[in-house]
Structure formats: structure tokens, C-alpha cells
Scaffold this motif. Sequence first.
Motif, PDB file in Angstrom:
ATOM      1  N   ILE A 217      -7.766  38.838  30.716  1.00 42.65           N
ATOM      2  CA  ILE A 217      -9.141  38.496  30.370  1.00 42.65           C
ATOM      3  C   ILE A 217      -9.275  38.013  28.927  1.00 42.65           C
ATOM      4  CG2 ILE A 217     -10.003  40.125  32.075  1.00 42.65           C
ATOM      5  CD1 ILE A 217     -10.747  41.995  29.844  1.00 42.65           C
ATOM      6  N   TRP A 218      -8.386  38.436  28.032  1.00 42.50           N
ATOM      7  CA  TRP A 218      -8.522  37.918  26.671  1.00 42.50           C
ATOM      8  C   TRP A 218      -8.052  36.468  26.586  1.00 42.50           C
ATOM      9  CZ3 TRP A 218      -4.962  36.212  23.009  1.00 42.50           C
ATOM     10  CH2 TRP A 218      -3.613  36.324  23.364  1.00 42.50           C
ATOM     11  N   GLN A 219      -7.211  36.040  27.524  1.00 47.71           N
ATOM     12  CA  GLN A 219      -6.861  34.619  27.591  1.00 47.71           C
ATOM     13  C   GLN A 219      -7.976  33.817  28.256  1.00 47.71           C
ATOM     14  OE1 GLN A 219      -2.610  33.601  28.358  1.00 47.71           O
ATOM     15  NE2 GLN A 219      -2.445  35.734  29.010  1.00 47.71           N
ATOM     16  N   CYS A 220      -8.667  34.435  29.190  1.00 49.84           N
ATOM     17  CA  CYS A 220      -9.807  33.753  29.812  1.00 49.84           C
ATOM     18  C   CYS A 220     -10.970  33.590  28.842  1.00 49.84           C
ATOM     19  CB  CYS A 220     -10.272  34.517  31.045  1.00 49.84           C
ATOM     20  SG  CYS A 220      -9.060  34.561  32.392  1.00 49.84           S
ATOM     21  N   ALA A 221     -10.952  34.328  27.729  1.00 49.18           N
ATOM     22  CA  ALA A 221     -12.043  34.192  26.755  1.00 49.18           C
ATOM     23  C   ALA A 221     -12.090  32.797  26.149  1.00 49.18           C
ATOM     24  CB  ALA A 221     -11.885  35.239  25.655  1.00 49.18           C
ATOM     25  N   ARG A 222     -11.018  32.013  26.256  1.00 47.85           N
ATOM     26  CA  ARG A 222     -11.022  30.645  25.737  1.00 47.85           C
ATOM     27  C   ARG A 222     -11.940  29.728  26.538  1.00 47.85           C
ATOM     28  NH1 ARG A 222      -4.531  29.604  24.623  1.00 47.85           N
ATOM     29  NH2 ARG A 222      -4.198  31.402  23.240  1.00 47.85           N
ATOM     30  N   MET A 223     -12.316  30.150  27.730  1.00 50.69           N
ATOM     31  CA  MET A 223     -13.201  29.336  28.550  1.00 50.69           C
ATOM     32  C   MET A 223     -14.672  29.664  28.307  1.00 50.69           C
ATOM     33  SD  MET A 223     -11.160  29.244  32.210  1.00 50.69           S
ATOM     34  CE  MET A 223     -11.529  30.970  32.528  1.00 50.69           C
ATOM     35  N   ALA A 224     -14.957  30.338  27.186  1.00 49.31           N
ATOM     36  CA  ALA A 224     -16.344  30.731  26.909  1.00 49.31           C
ATOM     37  C   ALA A 224     -17.255  29.529  26.724  1.00 49.31           C
ATOM     38  CB  ALA A 224     -16.390  31.631  25.666  1.00 49.31           C
ATOM     39  N   ASP A 225     -16.699  28.379  26.340  1.00 49.58           N
ATOM     40  CA  ASP A 225     -17.533  27.181  26.191  1.00 49.58           C
ATOM     41  C   ASP A 225     -18.081  26.699  27.523  1.00 49.58           C
ATOM     42  OD1 ASP A 225     -17.031  27.242  23.494  1.00 49.58           O
ATOM     43  OD2 ASP A 225     -15.344  25.828  23.597  1.00 49.58           O
ATOM     44  N   PHE A 226     -17.403  27.032  28.599  1.00 54.08           N
ATOM     45  CA  PHE A 226     -17.853  26.615  29.921  1.00 54.08           C
ATOM     46  C   PHE A 226     -18.726  27.674  30.595  1.00 54.08           C
ATOM     47  CE2 PHE A 226     -14.082  24.174  29.029  1.00 54.08           C
ATOM     48  CZ  PHE A 226     -14.372  22.920  29.523  1.00 54.08           C
ATOM     49  N   ASN A 227     -18.725  28.887  30.060  1.00 52.34           N
ATOM     50  CA  ASN A 227     -19.582  29.958  30.580  1.00 52.34           C
ATOM     51  C   ASN A 227     -19.923  30.889  29.420  1.00 52.34           C
ATOM     52  OD1 ASN A 227     -21.004  31.800  32.074  1.00 52.34           O
ATOM     53  ND2 ASN A 227     -19.310  32.393  33.395  1.00 52.34           N
ATOM     54  N   PRO A 228     -21.094  30.725  28.818  1.00 55.10           N
ATOM     55  CA  PRO A 228     -21.445  31.556  27.649  1.00 55.10           C
ATOM     56  C   PRO A 228     -21.508  33.045  27.955  1.00 55.10           C
ATOM     57  CG  PRO A 228     -22.905  29.643  27.835  1.00 55.10           C
ATOM     58  CD  PRO A 228     -22.112  29.712  29.106  1.00 55.10           C
ATOM     59  N   ALA A 229     -21.567  33.442  29.227  1.00 58.39           N
ATOM     60  CA  ALA A 229     -21.617  34.871  29.553  1.00 58.39           C
ATOM     61  C   ALA A 229     -20.349  35.596  29.122  1.00 58.39           C
ATOM     62  CB  ALA A 229     -21.838  35.053  31.056  1.00 58.39           C
ATOM     63  N   LEU A 230     -19.254  34.882  28.959  1.00 58.03           N
ATOM     64  CA  LEU A 230     -18.007  35.502  28.514  1.00 58.03           C
ATOM     65  C   LEU A 230     -18.067  35.940  27.053  1.00 58.03           C
ATOM     66  CD1 LEU A 230     -15.400  33.124  30.191  1.00 58.03           C
ATOM     67  CD2 LEU A 230     -16.234  35.321  31.032  1.00 58.03           C
ATOM     68  N   LYS A 231     -19.065  35.472  26.312  1.00 62.31           N
ATOM     69  CA  LYS A 231     -19.209  35.837  24.909  1.00 62.31           C
ATOM     70  C   LYS A 231     -20.050  37.099  24.706  1.00 62.31           C
ATOM     71  CE  LYS A 231     -19.013  30.999  23.393  1.00 62.31           C
ATOM     72  NZ  LYS A 231     -19.721  29.925  22.638  1.00 62.31           N
ATOM     73  N   SER A 232     -20.456  37.738  25.804  1.00 65.22           N
ATOM     74  CA  SER A 232     -21.306  38.922  25.698  1.00 65.22           C
ATOM     75  C   SER A 232     -20.577  40.044  24.952  1.00 65.22           C
ATOM     76  CB  SER A 232     -21.720  39.393  27.089  1.00 65.22           C
ATOM     77  OG  SER A 232     -22.520  40.552  27.008  1.00 65.22           O
ATOM     78  N   THR A 233     -21.324  40.781  24.155  1.00 62.44           N
ATOM     79  CA  THR A 233     -20.724  41.847  23.345  1.00 62.44           C
ATOM     80  C   THR A 233     -20.281  43.038  24.180  1.00 62.44           C
ATOM     81  OG1 THR A 233     -22.956  42.720  22.951  1.00 62.44           O
ATOM     82  CG2 THR A 233     -22.061  41.188  21.326  1.00 62.44           C
ATOM     83  N   ARG A 234     -20.809  43.190  25.385  1.00 67.56           N
ATOM     84  CA  ARG A 234     -20.419  44.346  26.195  1.00 67.56           C
ATOM     85  C   ARG A 234     -18.988  44.243  26.694  1.00 67.56           C
ATOM     86  NH1 ARG A 234     -23.356  43.672  32.091  1.00 67.56           N
ATOM     87  NH2 ARG A 234     -22.938  41.448  32.428  1.00 67.56           N
ATOM     88  N   PHE A 235     -18.400  43.040  26.610  1.00 65.26           N
ATOM     89  CA  PHE A 235     -17.007  42.863  27.000  1.00 65.26           C
ATOM     90  C   PHE A 235     -16.048  43.005  25.825  1.00 65.26           C
ATOM     91  CE2 PHE A 235     -19.227  39.898  30.091  1.00 65.26           C
ATOM     92  CZ  PHE A 235     -19.220  40.811  31.131  1.00 65.26           C
ATOM     93  N   GLY A 236     -16.561  43.361  24.663  1.00 63.78           N
ATOM     94  CA  GLY A 236     -15.712  43.411  23.469  1.00 63.78           C
ATOM     95  C   GLY A 236     -14.578  44.407  23.590  1.00 63.78           C
ATOM     96  N   SER A 237     -14.868  45.604  24.098  1.00 67.75           N
ATOM     97  CA  SER A 237     -13.819  46.623  24.220  1.00 67.75           C
ATOM     98  C   SER A 237     -12.767  46.206  25.244  1.00 67.75           C
ATOM     99  CB  SER A 237     -14.442  47.957  24.616  1.00 67.75           C
ATOM    100  OG  SER A 237     -15.145  47.844  25.846  1.00 67.75           O
ATOM    101  N   LEU A 238     -13.201  45.590  26.342  1.00 68.10           N
ATOM    102  CA  LEU A 238     -12.235  45.129  27.341  1.00 68.10           C
ATOM    103  C   LEU A 238     -11.314  44.058  26.771  1.00 68.10           C
ATOM    104  CD1 LEU A 238     -14.439  44.880  30.565  1.00 68.10           C
ATOM    105  CD2 LEU A 238     -12.884  46.711  29.913  1.00 68.10           C
ATOM    106  N   LEU A 265     -15.552  37.923  37.507  1.00 69.36           N
ATOM    107  CA  LEU A 265     -16.424  37.006  38.252  1.00 69.36           C
ATOM    108  C   LEU A 265     -16.941  35.894  37.337  1.00 69.36           C
ATOM    109  CD1 LEU A 265     -18.472  39.533  40.431  1.00 69.36           C
ATOM    110  CD2 LEU A 265     -16.617  38.035  41.168  1.00 69.36           C
ATOM    111  N   GLU A 266     -17.321  36.242  36.116  1.00 71.75           N
ATOM    112  CA  GLU A 266     -17.761  35.221  35.162  1.00 71.75           C
ATOM    113  C   GLU A 266     -16.608  34.299  34.784  1.00 71.75           C
ATOM    114  OE1 GLU A 266     -20.777  34.699  34.402  1.00 71.75           O
ATOM    115  OE2 GLU A 266     -21.681  36.511  35.230  1.00 71.75           O
ATOM    116  N   ALA A 267     -15.423  34.867  34.653  1.00 76.31           N
ATOM    117  CA  ALA A 267     -14.251  34.032  34.341  1.00 76.31           C
ATOM    118  C   ALA A 267     -13.915  33.101  35.491  1.00 76.31           C
ATOM    119  CB  ALA A 267     -13.054  34.930  34.020  1.00 76.31           C
ATOM    120  N   GLU A 268     -14.143  33.549  36.717  1.00 76.12           N
ATOM    121  CA  GLU A 268     -13.895  32.684  37.873  1.00 76.12           C
ATOM    122  C   GLU A 268     -14.859  31.504  37.886  1.00 76.12           C
ATOM    123  OE1 GLU A 268     -13.092  33.243  42.673  1.00 76.12           O
ATOM    124  OE2 GLU A 268     -14.292  34.699  41.559  1.00 76.12           O
TER     125      GLU A 268
END
Length: 301
Positions: A217-238, A265-268
Motif C-alpha cells: 500500500i505504500w507503493q500504491c500511494a504514488r497513485m494519489a494523483d488519480f484518487n485523492p482519497a489515498l491522501k487521507s490522514t487516517r491511512f497514515g499509520s498503515l 479498494l481506493e487503490a484499486e
Amino acid sequence: MAQNQSAAQALAGTAQGAVLRPGRAADPVPLEAIKAPSDNDPQAPLAAPPAASSTDSDGGTGENAPDSNGGPEQASDESAEEYEHSESLQAESRQRKLRLMLRQCDRVLLMDFELLAMNDWPDNFSVAAARRSRDLWIFSALVAAVVFLSGLTGFVPAWIAGGGFGAFVIILLLGVPVVRRVYTSAPSYLDLLLKRQRLMRDARKHAEHLEGKEGLIWQCARMADFNPALKSTRFGSLLRLSEQKSLPGALSRREHIRLYLIYLLEAEKAYSKVQAAFFEGNQEAIDQGWQTVAAEPEERT
């Protein structure tokens, strides 16, 4: 006097050429006058400028015309080629970036929704009801055992003690899973606890498979430009645990698994958008004739 002026005019006319006078024939031109006058002669006629070439009079269609007109055209062609080359490099860089995202986050497609969702997870109400049934069973067994032991000491009659012993044996048999299934289909408290542990163990094992050695999931964080939900702070610990490659061991509660599932699901969704953008850029490269850019995604390993 008049004769002298006529003689002077005749000499001047002889020097300048034949002059036709009215009433008489033209005087012959001497051979010396035919010769080209010297440069020092002030009366020598000025030399006529060279005639302009037909190419100059035609508006510059001679040899120099292509140079003057071909220069801007060549410059514009070079600028167009440079622009096309820069566009090709930008497209190639973008396609390479998208291809890297697809390769690093392709394991998200292996997600088992049913396994991570844990739809069969026993709810708190069922667990509480099973706990009350267990407590009632234990209390009944203790009462029967006390009655039986009281009969051995003489506090109660022997027949009551015998009835207490029989009730104690029956209550113990009702706690056996095989006998219990005969009269009720409700799971016991122990069964619910074991089921929770099994679901949690399977979910953690699946999360460990998805994360792999690099962390997913930390590699999927690079796709945050295509889904801003991946930038949510609640996923910071994960994300932090995934980067440290210790995420599966930290998933100890159902809430953690559900949060992990939501991120997947957001990463998908982001993966689908990246894939669509990649194939769109690939088709555009094919249309433009950029063979170095038009490439298929690398095979998964």
C-alpha cells in the motif's frame, strides 16, 4: 563673327557625334570620335549603370530568392521537429511513470474482498448471548455439584444428592459439542471465539501475501494523483507500517483489517484510472508514430 561661331559649333558636334542639321546632309563622324572617351574627359558621357537582371525585375525570383524564402521555412520546420521531439520525450517519460505504477501496485488485483471483509464475523450480540448461555451452563453445573457434595456430608438426603449427581452429569453432557448440536443449532461461546480467531488469522495471512517483501500500500500511494482519497490522514499509520514491512503483524483487530480493505479498494480505483491513462497514452503514441513510446506493459513476475 558668325562664321567663327559656326565653326565652333561644328567642332563640338563632331566631338559629340553626327548631328543632322536642317537643309543639309549629316556630317561624317571622324574615327577618333568613335573611340571611347577617356576618363579624364569632362565632356565624356557618364557610363550607364548595368541593366538590372530579369530575375531582379521579376520580384526576386532568381538564385537569391530561395535563400530568403527558404530560411524561415527551414527554421519553422526545425522548431516543429524540436517541438515534436520534446512532446515525444514527455510522452515517453509519462508512460514510463505510469508503467512503473502499474508494475508496483499490480498485486492489488489479487485482493480477496470476501476474505478481508469477514462478512461471517460474529457480531457482539451473538457473542453476548452465547456468553450468557455459557454462564448459565456453568452455574447449573456448579449447583448440581454442590447438591451432590452436600449429600455426601449428610446435609441433604441421599436421594437429593443422587438427583444432584444425575443433573450434574446431564449438564456436563449438554456442554459436549456433539450432544449440544442435537437440541440446539446456536453456536457456543467457544465456537464464536474460535471463528473470530480463524477469520482474523486468514485475513492477516492474506494481507501478508498481498504486502509481499516490498510492501504494497505504500507503493500504491504514488497513485494519489488519480484518487485523492489515498491522501487521507487516517491511512497514515498503515502507510508507515507498510513502508517498514511490519504491517501484517500489526493487524490485530477487525477495525484494522477493515481500514486496510478500504485502502485497497481506493487503490484499486486508482489502478483502473492509471491503467486507462496508460492505454490512452499508448494509443496516442501509436497514432503519432512514436514507436519508442508505444510499448505494452511489462509482464508480471
